[in-house]
Motif scaffolding. Structure first.
Motif, PDB file in Angstrom:
ATOM      1  N   MET A   1     -16.487 -33.250 -23.389  1.00  0.00           N
ATOM      2  CA  MET A   1     -16.220 -32.798 -24.761  1.00  0.00           C
ATOM      3  C   MET A   1     -14.737 -32.474 -24.907  1.00  0.00           C
ATOM      4  SD  MET A   1     -17.880 -29.524 -26.698  1.00  0.00           S
ATOM      5  CE  MET A   1     -17.028 -28.723 -28.059  1.00  0.00           C
ATOM      6  N   ARG A   2     -14.118 -33.014 -25.960  1.00  0.00           N
ATOM      7  CA  ARG A   2     -12.680 -32.831 -26.174  1.00  0.00           C
ATOM      8  C   ARG A   2     -12.441 -32.129 -27.517  1.00  0.00           C
ATOM      9  NH1 ARG A   2     -13.622 -37.861 -24.641  1.00  0.00           N
ATOM     10  NH2 ARG A   2     -13.358 -38.671 -26.760  1.00  0.00           N
ATOM     11  N   GLN A  96      -8.708 -38.871 -29.367  1.00  0.00           N
ATOM     12  CA  GLN A  96     -10.044 -39.187 -29.868  1.00  0.00           C
ATOM     13  C   GLN A  96     -10.979 -37.996 -29.643  1.00  0.00           C
ATOM     14  OE1 GLN A  96     -11.038 -42.285 -31.535  1.00  0.00           O
ATOM     15  NE2 GLN A  96      -8.823 -42.096 -31.724  1.00  0.00           N
ATOM     16  N   ASP A  98     -13.697 -34.812 -29.986  1.00  0.00           N
ATOM     17  CA  ASP A  98     -15.034 -34.613 -30.528  1.00  0.00           C
ATOM     18  C   ASP A  98     -15.018 -33.567 -31.636  1.00  0.00           C
ATOM     19  OD1 ASP A  98     -16.611 -36.265 -28.558  1.00  0.00           O
ATOM     20  OD2 ASP A  98     -15.611 -34.876 -27.183  1.00  0.00           O
ATOM     21  N   ILE A  99     -14.098 -32.613 -31.543  1.00  0.00           N
ATOM     22  CA  ILE A  99     -13.973 -31.551 -32.534  1.00  0.00           C
ATOM     23  C   ILE A  99     -12.499 -31.318 -32.836  1.00  0.00           C
ATOM     24  CG2 ILE A  99     -14.220 -29.048 -32.925  1.00  0.00           C
ATOM     25  CD1 ILE A  99     -16.864 -29.122 -31.530  1.00  0.00           C
ATOM     26  N   ASP A 126     -13.736 -41.559 -38.917  1.00  0.00           N
ATOM     27  CA  ASP A 126     -14.389 -41.976 -37.678  1.00  0.00           C
ATOM     28  C   ASP A 126     -15.907 -42.020 -37.854  1.00  0.00           C
ATOM     29  OD1 ASP A 126     -12.300 -42.563 -36.001  1.00  0.00           O
ATOM     30  OD2 ASP A 126     -12.118 -40.533 -35.232  1.00  0.00           O
ATOM     31  N   VAL A 130     -15.924 -37.151 -36.851  1.00  0.00           N
ATOM     32  CA  VAL A 130     -15.495 -36.069 -35.963  1.00  0.00           C
ATOM     33  C   VAL A 130     -15.696 -34.734 -36.679  1.00  0.00           C
ATOM     34  CG1 VAL A 130     -13.508 -35.024 -34.811  1.00  0.00           C
ATOM     35  CG2 VAL A 130     -13.896 -37.492 -34.657  1.00  0.00           C
ATOM     36  N   LYS A 131     -16.281 -33.790 -35.990  1.00  0.00           N
ATOM     37  CA  LYS A 131     -16.569 -32.490 -36.590  1.00  0.00           C
ATOM     38  C   LYS A 131     -15.288 -31.660 -36.691  1.00  0.00           C
ATOM     39  CE  LYS A 131     -21.437 -32.276 -35.302  1.00  0.00           C
ATOM     40  NZ  LYS A 131     -21.564 -33.713 -34.963  1.00  0.00           N
ATOM     41  N   GLU A 372     -19.621 -25.849 -28.539  1.00  0.00           N
ATOM     42  CA  GLU A 372     -20.408 -26.743 -27.704  1.00  0.00           C
ATOM     43  C   GLU A 372     -21.709 -27.130 -28.413  1.00  0.00           C
ATOM     44  OE1 GLU A 372     -20.600 -26.671 -22.993  1.00  0.00           O
ATOM     45  OE2 GLU A 372     -21.974 -25.207 -23.859  1.00  0.00           O
ATOM     46  N   ALA A 375     -21.019 -29.630 -31.248  1.00  0.00           N
ATOM     47  CA  ALA A 375     -20.820 -30.988 -30.761  1.00  0.00           C
ATOM     48  C   ALA A 375     -22.145 -31.665 -30.439  1.00  0.00           C
ATOM     49  CB  ALA A 375     -19.922 -30.974 -29.531  1.00  0.00           C
ATOM     50  N   GLN A 376     -23.141 -30.841 -30.051  1.00  0.00           N
ATOM     51  CA  GLN A 376     -24.459 -31.368 -29.708  1.00  0.00           C
ATOM     52  C   GLN A 376     -25.408 -31.384 -30.902  1.00  0.00           C
ATOM     53  OE1 GLN A 376     -25.525 -28.657 -26.584  1.00  0.00           O
ATOM     54  NE2 GLN A 376     -24.042 -29.507 -25.123  1.00  0.00           N
TER      55      GLN A 376
END
Length: 396
Positions: A1-2, A96, A98-99, A126, A130-131, A372, A375-376
């Protein structure tokens, strides 16, 4: 996770410290964080555990918020804004993420919309989208531009997946200082307050008096007044440690250093500041977010002098609420003198033995878990502290 974390500080270093604690909590969960740092570098806050991407930096001249200056001391230009926007977007393309996590925007940092609105627009293109998340402290500064607050709510509804409010809602709710909070109720998540971890090793009891001024850009009057008030207090013979902050002007710092002796220690910064407060007999400080949370974690007797220049209202609002809870004594900046400070010290010492309300101070860990979960696709409600001991104090 980035996570790409946009952090912009201008006057003090409180935003930086809160962001650094958030980064540490994310790193502890194995989250890869890149900090897009928009202010001048502060060596004392290295963001260990994260990649630092230094954007072309900007700063203020003193407490004048009307003009921003670049790293060379020149007023920023449209060309500078374009270059910085492009640098931020290039960073997004490389990472790139994730958040995308933004400190304050769109509830603050309005003058950085030139880069943050394009960043939000890029994230929206995207697939999957992307959140995007805002990281917001407990209290917003009163605005003279209500149209910006309304536009901020529109941006939040259109682009944000969550608003992480670093507060305990039993103490401060977001709607107290943000008029459009109700329209964002499904996105608001309270993390609790962000400060040092509760399970750390506490500092030794020293009985020192700690005088601090946050980043230090406006340290002079508070430090000088504390020096003058000292002989009028019951703690005059203790060791007094003055932490001016890394941004204290050099002439102010040297003037204070000239008064140092074996019981008067003058330094810019101490990486063990929380431990110093853990063991102190008294703290004298401004009322910024991080310092007040340090005080609550240490359960230290305290006097605060809220910073009030440049139409700042945040510290005063926080200080009054904490005073109503019996957690500290307050001296308004306009009333600061050796006599008023000495009187407040007597009040703080006399009231320090009473029961203290429970306030959630584990906001960094809660925020990391929330990101976290987001992202899930499983972000639920934030922890809420017991409201019983704080009931009725919202109007204080």
């Amino acid at each position: 996770m980035r996570v790409l974390f946009h952090v912009q500080h201008l006057l003090g270093v409180g935003h930086l410290r809160r962001a650094e604690l958030l980064v540490a909590a994310m790193a502890a969960r194995g989250i890869a964080v890149t900090v897009a740092l928009g202010g001048m570098p502060v060596a004392e806050m290295p963001f260990a555990g994260a990649e630092i991407a230094q954007l072309p930096p900007t700063r203020l001249d003193g407490a004048n918020f009307k003009v921003l200056y670049d790293g060379d001391g020149n007023p920023i230009t449209d060309a500078w804004r374009d270059a910085r926007r492009d640098a931020l977007l290039d960073l997004y393309e490389r990472l790139q993420p994730d958040i995308v996590l933004m400190e304050m925007f769109p509830f603050g940092r309005w003058r950085f919309r030139f880069e943050l609105e394009p960043l939000l627009a890029r994230a929206a293109r995207d697939r999957p989208r992307v959140k995007c998340v805002a990281s917001v402290r407990d209290i917003l500064v009163e605005t003279k531009h209500p149209e910006r607050a309304a536009r901020g709510a529109e941006i939040a509804r259109d682009h944000l997946d969550a608003v992480l409010v670093h507060s305990d809602p039993a103490l401060f709710t977001f709607d107290e200082t943000y008029p459009h909070a109700a329209s964002l109720a499904d996105r608001i998540h309270y993390t609790g307050y962000v400060t040092e971890a509760g399970d750390r090793q506490r500092g030794a009891q020293t009985g020192d008096v700690i005088v601090s001024a946050g980043g230090g850009a406006a340290a002079g009057a508070l430090m000088a007044t504390a020096m003058a008030a000292r002989p009028q207090t019951a703690l005059a013979d203790r060791v007094w440690r003055f932490f001016t902050g890394p941004r204290c002007p050099e002439d102010v710092f040297q003037a204070l250093r000239s008064q140092a002796d074996e019981r008067t220690i003058v330094e810019r910064f101490d990486p063990q500041f929380q431990a110093r407060l853990d063991g102190c007999a008294l703290s004298i400080s401004q009322a910024g977010y991080n310092t007040v949370m340090n005080l609550l974690r240490a359960e230290a007797p305290a006097v605060v002098v809220p910073y009030a220049e440049g139409d700042e209202t945040e510290q005063e609002h926080r200080a009054k609420r904490m005073e109503a809870l019996g957690l500290l004594a307050v001296v308004p900046e306009t009333a600061l003198s050796p006599e008023t400070l000495a009187a407040a010290i007597r009040t703080a010492l006399a009231g320090s033995a009473g029961p203290r309300p429970a306030i959630d101070l584990d906001g960094a860990a809660h925020a990391a878990r929330m990101l976290e979960a987001l992202a899930q696709g499983a972000l639920g409600t934030a922890p809420v502290a017991d409201e019983g001991s704080l009931k009725g104090l919202k109007s204080a």
